[in-house]
Motif scaffolding. Structure first.
Motif, short mmCIF file in Angstrom:
data_model
loop_
_atom_site.label_atom_id
_atom_site.label_comp_id
_atom_site.label_asym_id
_atom_site.label_seq_id
_atom_site.Cartn_x
_atom_site.Cartn_y
_atom_site.Cartn_z
N ALA A 25 25.72 29.69 -35.37
CA ALA A 25 24.30 29.29 -35.48
C ALA A 25 23.94 29.02 -36.93
CB ALA A 25 23.41 30.39 -34.90
N GLN A 28 25.07 25.61 -37.83
CA GLN A 28 24.21 24.60 -37.21
C GLN A 28 22.84 24.49 -37.88
OE1 GLN A 28 24.48 26.40 -33.32
NE2 GLN A 28 25.84 24.78 -32.53
N SER A 29 22.32 25.62 -38.37
CA SER A 29 20.95 25.62 -38.90
C SER A 29 20.91 25.46 -40.42
CB SER A 29 20.24 26.92 -38.50
OG SER A 29 20.91 28.03 -39.07
N THR A 31 20.57 24.31 -44.13
CA THR A 31 19.69 23.29 -44.71
C THR A 31 20.26 22.73 -46.01
OG1 THR A 31 18.43 25.03 -45.82
CG2 THR A 31 17.64 24.29 -43.66
N SER A 98 27.90 18.80 -37.90
CA SER A 98 27.05 19.24 -39.00
C SER A 98 26.58 18.05 -39.86
CB SER A 98 27.81 20.24 -39.89
OG SER A 98 27.09 20.51 -41.07
#
Length: 568
Positions: A25, A28-29, A31, A98
């Motif tokens: 996760a 995926q998250s 920034t 990604s």
């Protein structure tokens, strides 16, 4: 800390799933590229921890297959490895999708990305039960062979221990012990047939479930053949048939004449000299000490490496009851430790362990700087370049092991490398036939083996042995059961190793060692053909690469008289 102090603890799979899920996760998250790479590092730490525990079980179970604790733990890993593979693939999917793929690729290397893509192609959660079955069947095969307890002259031997007698100068003894080995496989034929038939059908079902035509395609992807395909391999096979089989026949005809036998039989193939094959001097402990001396004199890097292996007791070399057959090298990530396993049996193969398996171990030792677990080793055919080339690089020190039998050892070593090539290609060709026709009966598979064997190994005369004559020899080859399509790799690497032999022993090329060291340090951060190029070698798929080196070998072998091969 020594190997026996390396701690094993069964992982909590619920916690492992939580850790994987959270780290995926985070990929995926992310920034920023920095955040994405940090999340990748979290997964890598988890991978190393799991692999460390898995390797400790595998090693300790193979040292004593009768140990009930590690037998149970081995079953645990057979059961849970497919689940880990599922989480691995979710991790790969997160990387491949990604926004920071370019930055991640720079960190993990391009081959990792290619292997991640391959992994995605050959895995789906729905095949987990099939993968579990495949693991279970493979373990059954290993355990069956390890169970061999063969009585001979009042002693009990496993298959590896018995093999030493197959080099006896007494022809009746050679025949007798080879027959004992044949009897073991013949007595277990139904069980071996069952295991392999179920493996083939399970693997074919895996391929169909994944949407492939046959398991050959899955096998190539699993083996991570990143820059060549089955068509390249078919061309290479023809080159072996054209150039290597004839030289192999010359070698065996010369061998027959040398040992005074007109009708060379299968049980004669392991005896190359009437006064016996070259055997290493000294006890196992003395052989290891000669290895330490050799590696200290070869280079500072190899000296440091062998001290590390010996001081931490990362070698288990001597055959004993309950020990799994064969030999291997593996790596324990959390301890940054290579590990070498073998079954010394008093033959020259004992020295090959200290060159071949140590070649693998030296490579991974040099690659410990690589943080990405998937590429600390290169792909399989590249791995074998390191091991097989080290066998030849070590030639100047063979007198430490063989004394006045050194010329005999060198001749045998080089000649056996040649005669191995057709066998290695045969193993690969057989598997193509098997998985392209998965509904063959066990009997048809044995007939297929025997037909191909007559093409690639025409010198094999089984002297009426029903088991071998009916095509059963392949059942001795564990790779066919446990690691489908892992065999042509040895032959491709052998061709590359022959080039290192020519450069180091014939041409006295002073740049050869640095080229070898460079590819050891690279690990798997390059693909096979890239590694070949970095090492300044010719690709085995290049026209002429095989022809030229085989001709040089022919000249070298013909330049040694049979008189020079007699023990002085």
């Amino acid at each position: 800390m020594k190997f026996n102090q390396y701690e094993y603890q069964r992982p909590d799979m619920e916690q492992v799933e939580v850790n994987y899920t959270n780290s995926i996760a985070a990929v995926q998250s992310a920034t920023s590229s920095e955040e994405a790479i940090e999340a990748v590092k979290q997964v890598q730490s988890l991978q190393k921890s799991l692999d460390t525990q898995n390797q400790l079980v595998g090693i300790r179970h193979s040292i004593d297959t009768r140990d009930t604790f590690y037998e149970e733990e081995s079953a645990f890993w057979d059961e849970n490895s497919p689940l880990i593979e599922k989480w691995q693939n979710e991790y790969y999917q997160a990387i491949l999708t990604s926004d920071y793929l370019e930055a991640i690729t720079e960190y993990v290397s391009k081959p990792f990305i290619q292997m991640a893509e391959n992994s995605m192609k050959v895995f789906d959660p729905k095949i987990i039960p099939l993968l579990q079955t495949e693991n279970k069947l493979s373990t059954e095969y290993s355990k069956l062979l390890a169970s061999a307890a063969i009585e001979y002259k009042g002693e009990t031997y496993n298959l590896s221990g018995l093999a030493a007698f197959q080099q006896s100068i007494d022809r009746d003894e050679r025949k007798a012990v080879t027959q004992l080995s044949s009897n073991f496989f013949s007595d277990n034929l139904d069980e071996l047939d069952r295991i392999y038939d179920e493996l083939v059908k399970t693997r074919n079902q895996i391929a169909l479930e994944l949407g492939f035509k046959d398991f050959v395609e899955v096998g190539y992807l699993r083996m991570n053949r990143l820059d060549y395909n089955r068509e390249d391999v078919e061309v290479y096979r023809q080159e072996v048939l054209k150039h290597v089989v004839p030289l192999s026949e010359e070698i065996f005809k010369r061998q027959a004449k040398r040992i005074g036998i007109e009708d060379l039989k299968y049980y004669d193939l392991n005896l190359e000299y009437v006064d016996g094959n070259a055997k290493p001097i000294g006890t196992p402990e003395e052989i290891v000490q000669s290895g330490v001396k050799m590696y200290h004199e070869l280079s500072p890097e190899t000296g440091e490496f062998i001290d590390f292996m010996v001081e931490k007791e990362l070698l288990d070399l001597v055959t004993k009851p309950g020990k799994q057959g064969g030999g291997y090298c593996t790596y324990i990530p959390d301890y940054k430790s290579p590990y070498i396993f073998s079954n010394f049996n008093g033959t020259s193969g004992d020295v090959d362990v200290l060159t071949h398996e140590a070649g693998h171990a030296f490579q991974v030792y040099q690659s410990r700087w690589i943080e990405t677990p998937e590429v600390i080793w290169p792909t399989f055919e590249s791995c074998e370049i390191h091991s097989m080339s080290m066998e030849f690089i070590a030639w100047p020190w063979m007198e430490l092991f063989f004394g006045d039998q050194t010329d005999k050892y060198k001749y045998s070593h080089l000649a056996s490398g040649v005669t191995f090539l057709p066998y290695g290609v045969l193993v690969d060709h057989f598997q193509h036939e098997v998985y392209e026709k998965p509904n063959m009966t066990p009997e048809e598979r044995r007939q297929t083996w025997r037909k191909l064997e007559k093409m690639y190994n025409p010198w094999k005369d089984y002297d009426g042995d029903t088991y071998f004559e009916n095509g059963g020899f392949w059942m001795k080859q564990g790779h066919i059961f446990a690691s489908p399509f892992y065999y042509i790799d040895y032959t491709l690497a052998q061709v590359c190793a022959f080039q290192f032999w020519k450069r180091t022993q014939i041409d006295q090329d002073e740049t050869a060692w640095e080229d070898y060291l460079n590819i050891c340090r690279l690990g798997g951060t390059q693909s096979f053909l890239q590694i070949v190029e970095t090492a300044n070698l010719k690709s085995p798929f290049e026209e002429g690469s095989l022809t030229a080196v085989i001709e040089t070998i022919r000249e070298y072998l013909n330049g040694i008289s049979d008189e020079a091969l007699q023990t002085k």
